[in-house]
Design an enzyme around this catalytic site. Structure first.
Site, PDB file in Angstrom:
ATOM      1  CG  LEU A   1      -6.594  15.526 -13.348  1.00 50.12           C
ATOM      2  CD1 LEU A   1      -7.583  15.286 -14.466  1.00 50.12           C
ATOM      3  CD2 LEU A   1      -6.114  16.976 -13.366  1.00 50.12           C
ATOM      4  CB  SER A   2      -6.360   9.233 -12.726  1.00 54.62           C
ATOM      5  OG  SER A   2      -7.643   8.825 -12.331  1.00 54.62           O
ATOM      6  CB  CYS A   3      -1.253   9.465 -10.939  1.00 52.70           C
ATOM      7  SG  CYS A   3      -1.367   7.684 -11.077  1.00 52.70           S
TER       8      CYS A   3
END
Length: 378
Positions: free
Chosen positions: A90-92
């Protein structure tokens, strides 16, 4: 206020404090508020404990799990591990926001997303475009199924397909916008073919930043500028490179000489690091400090290596071996960057054509060019 709400509010405030919410795209902040990040996180996440990735379960440790989901603006939540390394996340939030801002997507436009992952990014896109306008392709069957279920639960009308993102999704073409959530070293021509003339493609490139390409009016090329700096996971199937020890081996060095320049910019100046990545795409650079100063280990993933060793009193020695002299190549690329006037990463761009692609500095037609060929080491 629940723990999730408190953490969401803290992350929103941190983004606000650093000016990370784009003024030209207020819809992104609204979408992030309307589409909660935690609803797209799996029940098990992974946290690095200094030695390995260890599981963090929502049921076993809900506070730690929530903290992984809503870390700092620059923290990704690892959602899948393969062979001991992260293979999905879950990308930054800053990267997600920055790439959506670069996409310049408008309501009603048709969007192709490559790399569904958790589905959160697709949900944000759907919030902007409206129902039925987003097509997302995921190569991992388990991830695709889970993301489709989350999107349905969230009420986002997104078509999730199992497939290889490098071929796009021609059945739904043409698209107004294409967004890749994983890094590529060469932009697949299929993405340009499936985008309308004047359409926009945003993709992580070279694993150090992302570019935004505009497709030409005749559809025979796409070109655009680097938009930001971040590290991205590579496309699935990328082979793991040999590490420095494997490349170095135990044979004698072929060359040793003093280094006269200060190595500090290698650690402190990301514009220089990006320029070196463009000029020497296959060369991996690892840095570490000790009591004598800054040290660097270089290798090309194949057979050439170099060590820049701090030996005290501000002195550095270069030792290198293999068919290439990587320390010499690094210094030559560094010197060229200085001659070019120390361009920032935002001064670089990429052009993709049917028979090749190249990076350029300051001007796509007249600026310095570097051909993009082969696959750098992972």
């Amino acid at each position: 206020m629940t723990d999730h709400e408190q953490l969401r509010a803290a992350l929103d405030a941190a983004m606000d404090q650093r000016g990370a919410w784009p003024d030209r795209a207020p819809w992104i902040r609204q979408a992030v508020g309307a589409v909660p990040r935690h609803r797209f996180a799996p029940d098990q996440l992974w946290r690095w404990d200094g030695r390995a990735y260890v599981p963090v379960g929502r049921g076993a440790d809900p506070e730690r799990w929530a903290a992984e989901v809503y870390g700092s603006p620059d923290t990704a939540a690892v959602t899948q591990i393969s062979d001991g390394l992260p293979s999905s996340s879950l990308s930054c939030q800053t990267v997600v926001v920055d790439m959506l801002d670069s996409l310049l997507v408008e309501p009603g436009q048709r969007v192709l997303e490559l790399g569904t992952g958790t589905g959160w990014n697709a949900a944000l896109l759907s919030h902007r475009t409206g129902p039925g306008q987003v097509v997302s392709v995921e190569v991992d069957a388990e991830l695709a199924a889970a993301a489709a279920e989350r999107l349905t639960t969230a009420g986002a009308n997104v078509a999730v397909h199992l497939g290889d993102g490098s071929t796009g999704w021609p059945m739904g073409a043409p698209y107004d916008r294409v967004l890749s959530t994983y890094a590529v070293d060469r932009v697949p021509w299929a993405w340009i073919e499936q985008t309308r003339p004047g359409g926009r493609i945003v993709t992580p490139w070279g694993r150090l930043g992302h570019v935004a390409l505009t497709v030409a009016d005749d559809g025979r090329s796409a070109s655009g500028w680097v938009q930001g700096l971040a590290t991205f996971m590579p496309v699935r199937g990328t082979s793991r490179a040999r590490d420095f020890a494997q490349v170095r081996g135990d044979g004698p060095a072929a060359d040793e000489r003093p280094v006269t320049r200060d190595l500090t910019p290698l650690q402190a100046d990301w514009h220089l690091r990006f320029a070196l990545r463009v000029a020497l795409p296959e060369v991996q650079v690892t840095l570490a400090e000790d009591d004598d100063g800054l040290n660097a280990w270089l290798h090309d993933g194949a057979s050439s290596w170099a060590v820049l060793s701090a030996i005290g009193d501000g002195r550095t020695s270069a030792t290198q071996g293999g068919p290439r002299r990587l320390a010499d190549e690094l210094e030559a690329a560094w010197d060229e960057w200085l001659r070019l006037g120390e361009p920032e990463l935002y001064d670089y761009g990429l052009t993709v054509e049917p028979d090749g692609q190249y990076a350029w500095c300051r001007d796509a037609d007249t600026g310095r060019r570097w051909p993009v060929s082969g696959e750098p080491a992972a």
